[in-house]
Design a protein around this motif. Sequence first.
Motif: not given
Length: 352
Positions: A61-66, A158-165, A173-187
Amino acid sequence: MESQLDSIFTHLHKRKGFNGTVLVTKYDKVIYKGAFGFANFKRRDSLNTHTAFQLASVSKQFTAMAIMMLKEQGKLSYEDSVQQFIPNFPYKGITIRQLLTHRSGLSNYTYFSDELWPDRRVPITNEDVLDLMEAHQPRPYYPPNTHYDYSNTGYFLLASIVAKASGMPFSAFMEKNIFGPLQMKNTFTFSDSLVSQTDKVATGHTGGRRKRYPDYLDTVLGDKGIYSTVEDLYKWDQALYTDKLVKRETLEEAFTGSRLKKNKDEDYGFGWRIRPLDNGDTVVYHAGLWHGYTTYLLRNPKDHSALIVLSNVSNGSLRHLKEIQRFLYPVQQGITPVEENATAVPVVNAKP
């Protein structure tokens, strides 16, 4: 309700072997959370709700969100072909949408990598799997867009496409756009240095409570590979009721069924399974199984409730979660329950 949930999970721990953490919400509020057993049986260190677990297929579900975020940014379209981002990809006619909804027909990378990767002592990456597919072209199970066939291969792609795009590694990408903004500090996504922090990460175990060691496939990301806690997953759940990550209309498609031949028990969106409960509510959820970890995340938009369960002992104890679901969502008089297996917890992302 808190005491009743505690009694149920204590019973699962003592009688069914459940070892893990749990968090339950209703109307956006935490109504119960708990930790049962050990992060590592050899050290006998107690779990807590800030202990991180490998999420296995709950990672999807996180990959899909990216992908949805990049779509909103105009960096890709769901109808783009894989070749637009991976030019040497040898299979034609496969779109991003088909990867999201498990309609690519591609064979499972965890199987063909076992045959084609020369040394299992050496970790394999997404790029390595792409090289194997280009060089050996493992035979697909089906032509694209002809069948729904649950596919780990689709989500690593899909994760490979996230990296390319995005122009940055998937983990960044996940840390900058999802985990960081949501303060998911242990993810975080899989890395040897983070997983080795035994005070923060639960060790995976077999049903016999023997330690499961990481292997060469753990470094492939997208279909699995995210580690998180029940506390952080609560932050994720709450964010999905807002516009923090993507617009509501974008997210709605992730929760909309895609299967052409409708199955009355279940459908699939973007990284989420969709299923009616016995009481008539429709929930979105996913389960996972990988290398000694079993995971489960269910959301009911009707009452903004969630059931989040993470375990580090793969002994089948999560199959008893239907008891929890029936307690949280009782059948009202006059409603005909759906078939018994509609509330069973599926096992996904497992190798035989």
